[in-house]
Design an enzyme around this catalytic site. Sequence first.
Site: not given
Length: 338
Positions: A20, A22, A203, A281
């Site tokens: 995970h 980005h 989230e 993240d």
Amino acid sequence: MKSTTQNIQNIRDIPKAELHMHIEGSLEPELIFTLAMRNNVTLPYASVEALRAAYAFTNLQSFLDIYYAGASVLLKEQDFYDMAMAYLERAHFDNVIHTEMFFDPQTHTERGVAIDVVINGLHRACVDAKQKWGINAVLILCFLRHLSEESAIETLQAALPYRDKFIGVGLDSSEVGHPPEKFARVFAMSKAAGLRLVAHAGEEGPPAYIWQALDVLGVERIDHGVRCLEDEKLVARLAKDRIPLTVCPLSNLKLRVTPDLRQHPLKKMLDAGLCATINSDDPAYFGGYMNTNWEATFAALNLTATDAVTLARNSFEAAFVDEVTRAGYLARLATCYD
Ligand code: ADE
Ligand code: ZN
């Protein structure tokens, strides 16, 4: 490895998968300014320091506004390549041996950047990083949930000619008010194309969004999912089906999903028998890459060496790889605690 992982240096010895992150969230302020100069893009910040000073987030949306502004410097295939190579070198340094990188094509196509520019640049970095550092890197295309499902379908159709360059689809951006069920058709189409399915859920959004991601979209992993603990039946379902949860502790801290890392739900998730993993993240925005996330979480929650092995094993169990590759990863992990 010792019986307790107080010694944070040990974290680096552990091979792990990152599931995970980005890739646009790995753009460091220095690289944002370099690319802005290279591409003649004017930024609303005078300096690297001024940009970094703006990284004081109060929730997911306050972060996303800056994250999309940062991505505006990405125009050419080489820009996407340079961004991904910078992350992959950093991940390799943290002993990440497998990574599944999210990318947001709509953030770029909406600015007139062609989707092949995005995919080809990122994919070329995956190929070169494997050759240079031995890291296995693959791509997951994310749909922006604040946009319409029609836009997501157009994006999928534009990406399908490059189907061999990404392995799955995900769902990200502003969660609350954009439930997974809004994207039922595009996920069905993605599944029909043989793509793996994941979605951000739980989230900031409620447990109901996690149920929908599972039962309406049919996802195989939940990104974040920390709010599952509010629903006992959901926890039982996630545990029974071994649905992995890709947890991002420093992200949760910076976006105020948790007020303090010592109150982070990761330990409770592990204790409940969930297949939880640690991930970064958006490492350039949230104060750290993979091992910084591990180290901060281990210190805050007093996690042990046993937890470290569980978390690394979970990351390989949750990775989208064939069983031979998975067995190879688990064998590499076993050499560090035998
Ligand atoms: N896009 C980048 N980071 C994100 C996050 N933490 N949640 C939702 N969308 C994102
Ligand atoms: Zn995310």
